[in-house]
Design a protein around this motif. Sequence first.
Motif, mmCIF file in Angstrom:
data_model
loop_
_atom_site.group_PDB
_atom_site.id
_atom_site.type_symbol
_atom_site.label_atom_id
_atom_site.label_comp_id
_atom_site.label_asym_id
_atom_site.label_seq_id
_atom_site.Cartn_x
_atom_site.Cartn_y
_atom_site.Cartn_z
ATOM 1 N N ALA A 63 -7.317 -3.354 -12.088
ATOM 2 C CA ALA A 63 -7.258 -2.229 -12.391
ATOM 3 C C ALA A 63 -8.657 -1.552 -11.549
ATOM 4 O O ALA A 63 -8.642 -0.522 -11.508
ATOM 5 C CB ALA A 63 -8.037 -2.534 -14.181
ATOM 6 N N ILE A 64 -9.848 -2.342 -10.755
ATOM 7 C CA ILE A 64 -10.311 -2.102 -10.274
ATOM 8 C C ILE A 64 -9.685 -1.965 -8.836
ATOM 9 O O ILE A 64 -9.678 -0.975 -8.432
ATOM 10 C CB ILE A 64 -11.305 -3.604 -10.514
ATOM 11 C CG1 ILE A 64 -12.237 -3.837 -11.165
ATOM 12 C CG2 ILE A 64 -12.008 -2.940 -8.603
ATOM 13 C CD1 ILE A 64 -12.756 -5.525 -11.329
ATOM 14 N N GLU A 65 -8.894 -2.287 -8.327
ATOM 15 C CA GLU A 65 -8.050 -2.393 -7.341
ATOM 16 C C GLU A 65 -7.356 -1.071 -7.650
ATOM 17 O O GLU A 65 -7.435 0.410 -6.307
ATOM 18 C CB GLU A 65 -7.149 -3.142 -7.180
ATOM 19 C CG GLU A 65 -7.137 -4.376 -6.474
ATOM 20 C CD GLU A 65 -5.907 -5.703 -5.724
ATOM 21 O OE1 GLU A 65 -7.179 -6.350 -5.587
ATOM 22 O OE2 GLU A 65 -4.877 -5.152 -6.341
ATOM 23 N N LYS A 66 -7.130 -0.549 -8.511
ATOM 24 C CA LYS A 66 -6.505 1.210 -8.821
ATOM 25 C C LYS A 66 -7.516 1.607 -8.821
ATOM 26 O O LYS A 66 -7.396 2.712 -8.197
ATOM 27 C CB LYS A 66 -6.125 1.052 -10.219
ATOM 28 C CG LYS A 66 -4.599 2.393 -10.717
ATOM 29 C CD LYS A 66 -3.494 1.424 -11.698
ATOM 30 C CE LYS A 66 -3.003 2.616 -11.954
ATOM 31 N NZ LYS A 66 -2.730 3.201 -13.247
ATOM 32 N N ALA A 67 -8.752 1.576 -9.414
ATOM 33 C CA ALA A 67 -9.577 3.204 -9.314
ATOM 34 C C ALA A 67 -9.918 2.745 -7.853
ATOM 35 O O ALA A 67 -10.695 4.111 -7.737
ATOM 36 C CB ALA A 67 -10.395 1.681 -10.579
ATOM 37 N N LEU A 68 -10.232 2.202 -7.366
ATOM 38 C CA LEU A 68 -10.146 2.369 -5.660
ATOM 39 C C LEU A 68 -9.374 3.123 -4.693
ATOM 40 O O LEU A 68 -9.276 2.646 -3.580
ATOM 41 C CB LEU A 68 -10.467 0.923 -5.524
ATOM 42 C CG LEU A 68 -12.556 0.386 -5.357
ATOM 43 C CD1 LEU A 68 -12.679 -1.108 -4.768
ATOM 44 C CD2 LEU A 68 -13.739 1.164 -5.695
ATOM 45 N N GLY A 69 -7.861 2.744 -5.106
ATOM 46 C CA GLY A 69 -6.889 3.858 -4.805
ATOM 47 C C GLY A 69 -6.750 2.748 -3.777
ATOM 48 O O GLY A 69 -5.698 3.371 -2.729
ATOM 49 N N ILE A 70 -6.634 1.065 -3.453
ATOM 50 C CA ILE A 70 -6.278 0.538 -2.933
ATOM 51 C C ILE A 70 -4.523 0.231 -2.892
ATOM 52 O O ILE A 70 -4.355 0.029 -3.648
ATOM 53 C CB ILE A 70 -6.929 -0.652 -3.142
ATOM 54 C CG1 ILE A 70 -7.963 -1.345 -2.825
ATOM 55 C CG2 ILE A 70 -5.914 -2.641 -2.085
ATOM 56 C CD1 ILE A 70 -9.493 -2.472 -2.894
ATOM 57 N N GLY A 71 -4.388 0.484 -2.179
ATOM 58 C CA GLY A 71 -2.321 0.240 -2.266
ATOM 59 C C GLY A 71 -2.251 1.791 -2.144
ATOM 60 O O GLY A 71 -0.441 1.129 -2.087
ATOM 61 N N ASP A 72 -3.091 2.876 -2.089
ATOM 62 C CA ASP A 72 -2.561 3.791 -2.496
ATOM 63 C C ASP A 72 -1.689 4.197 -0.790
ATOM 64 O O ASP A 72 -1.289 4.953 -0.817
ATOM 65 C CB ASP A 72 -2.826 4.248 -3.280
ATOM 66 C CG ASP A 72 -3.219 4.369 -4.874
ATOM 67 O OD1 ASP A 72 -2.246 3.653 -5.306
ATOM 68 O OD2 ASP A 72 -3.819 4.998 -5.237
ATOM 69 N N SER A 73 -3.331 3.615 -0.501
ATOM 70 C CA SER A 73 -2.921 4.572 1.092
ATOM 71 C C SER A 73 -1.854 3.869 2.344
ATOM 72 O O SER A 73 -2.005 2.759 1.998
ATOM 73 C CB SER A 73 -4.677 4.320 2.323
ATOM 74 O OG SER A 73 -4.534 4.466 2.929
ATOM 75 N N LYS A 74 -1.516 4.400 2.842
ATOM 76 C CA LYS A 74 -0.855 4.064 4.437
ATOM 77 C C LYS A 74 -1.304 3.025 5.404
ATOM 78 O O LYS A 74 -0.296 2.800 5.863
ATOM 79 C CB LYS A 74 0.179 5.947 4.541
ATOM 80 C CG LYS A 74 0.578 6.307 3.349
ATOM 81 C CD LYS A 74 2.238 6.692 4.228
ATOM 82 C CE LYS A 74 3.026 7.482 3.840
ATOM 83 N NZ LYS A 74 2.423 9.577 3.623
ATOM 84 N N LEU A 75 -2.409 3.527 4.568
ATOM 85 C CA LEU A 75 -3.314 2.750 6.059
ATOM 86 C C LEU A 75 -3.426 1.037 5.143
ATOM 87 O O LEU A 75 -3.964 -0.108 6.053
ATOM 88 C CB LEU A 75 -4.400 3.308 5.940
ATOM 89 C CG LEU A 75 -4.502 4.473 7.285
ATOM 90 C CD1 LEU A 75 -5.910 5.527 7.021
ATOM 91 C CD2 LEU A 75 -4.099 4.161 8.790
#
Length: 400
Positions: free
Chosen positions: A173-185
């Motif tokens: 949930a923390i990773e999702k809130a931080l947008g980790i994994g969403d970015s192409k970077l």
Amino acid sequence: MRGRKIVVGVSGSIAAYKACELVSKLRQQDADVRVVMTRSATEFVGTATLRALSGRNVACEMFDVCPDEQIEHVSLAEFGEVMIVAPATANVIGKVAAGVCDDLLTTTISAAACPVIFAPAMNWRMWENPITQANVKRLQALGYVFVEPEEGWLACGESKAGRLASTDKLLTAIEKALGIGDSKLAGKQVMVTAGPTREWVDPVRFISNPSSGKMGYALAEEAARRGAKVTLISGPTALPAPAGAELVNAETAEQMAEAVQQHLPGTDVFVGAAAVADWRPVQQADAKLKKSQGAPELKLEATPDIIAQVSASAQRPAVVVGFAAETDDLEKNARQKLDDKALDIIVANDLSAPGAGFGSDTNAVTIFDRDGNSKQIDTTTKRKIAAEVLDSIEQLLGTH
Ligand SMILES: Cc1cc2nc3c(=O)[nH]c(=O)nc-3n(C[C@H](O)[C@H](O)[C@H](O)COP(=O)(O)O)c2cc1C
């Protein structure tokens, strides 16, 4: 999670000890964690434990003056990129839903601009209580995130829904809130150069330029925030190492070129934001040149063209980005440089614009890409410019 700023709120549930595991796991991933506890929470776990695990003082009391003299509830709220209350009691959920801020945790939540996650833990009757359920729904409707409690053995001796969700679920949930994994970077290897170089004339004099390094550091920090593995090769600056990036210091253009070559294998994105000196003295005096000897005639030679080397390399990263600092004919000169050095993106800096360029916290740029697109960004913070540049990079990465 490296360098990510996370506030962990702990309230007075029997599951408070599980916050220790969460904080420990976050620290193992190099997150920057601050813990705020309710008074009841300290009945369940000691502040010493969470202080040791987080590596920072634990905040409990609203009226304590914090060491940096800022107002604690505001500084904590501003610090966090995400806040998680784990475990969250029925009491805390109810207070926040009602707008009550009568302790440090609820006041911090009220002042937070970042995403706030609640991970409730309580007796199953408390969880099923329509007041609790209505409070949860109210907060969800307001954008607060809930990690639902799980079914399992509860301290009251029954096996029902009310157990704090697993630490893995909290981390997700923390990773999702931080947008980790969403970015192409995310997971990509990014190298950024920053700052000026120094080309020595003698042991006490050098040729350089007024670059502060702020643009490159902002790029490195933003790339790390997006989940990239960042190497920042920096000339001499007065800036602290950016959160989440590996800092490699280099002084001269030659040293910077060597550091870049050394770290190039595996690099997906290269951003050359350093203001590398174009020329250096052919000879460097071993001893200080004496004033009495008269002004020396300096013979200069070209320094290595770092970005051209990277672009022509057999290990060329997928995206190579350069910066052009221009005082005239911005577009023509920038596009020329883009073509000459076979870059994918060039960020052109109009040094004549107010609030742009060296040393300033703000900048105004135009981003040109190899497909002929351009995007003008009026004077704004270097942090926002960094985000725009990385958005353009992500777009190109998407086409590879
Ligand atoms: C042994 C014990 C265990 C408790 N466990 C919980 C719990 O898991 N969840 C909960 O909502 N309240 C629990 N409570 C009640 C809270 O501690 C109580 O409502 C308190 O006022 C919460 O304060 P806080 O929300 O400021 O931390 C427990 C109380 C005791 C004495």
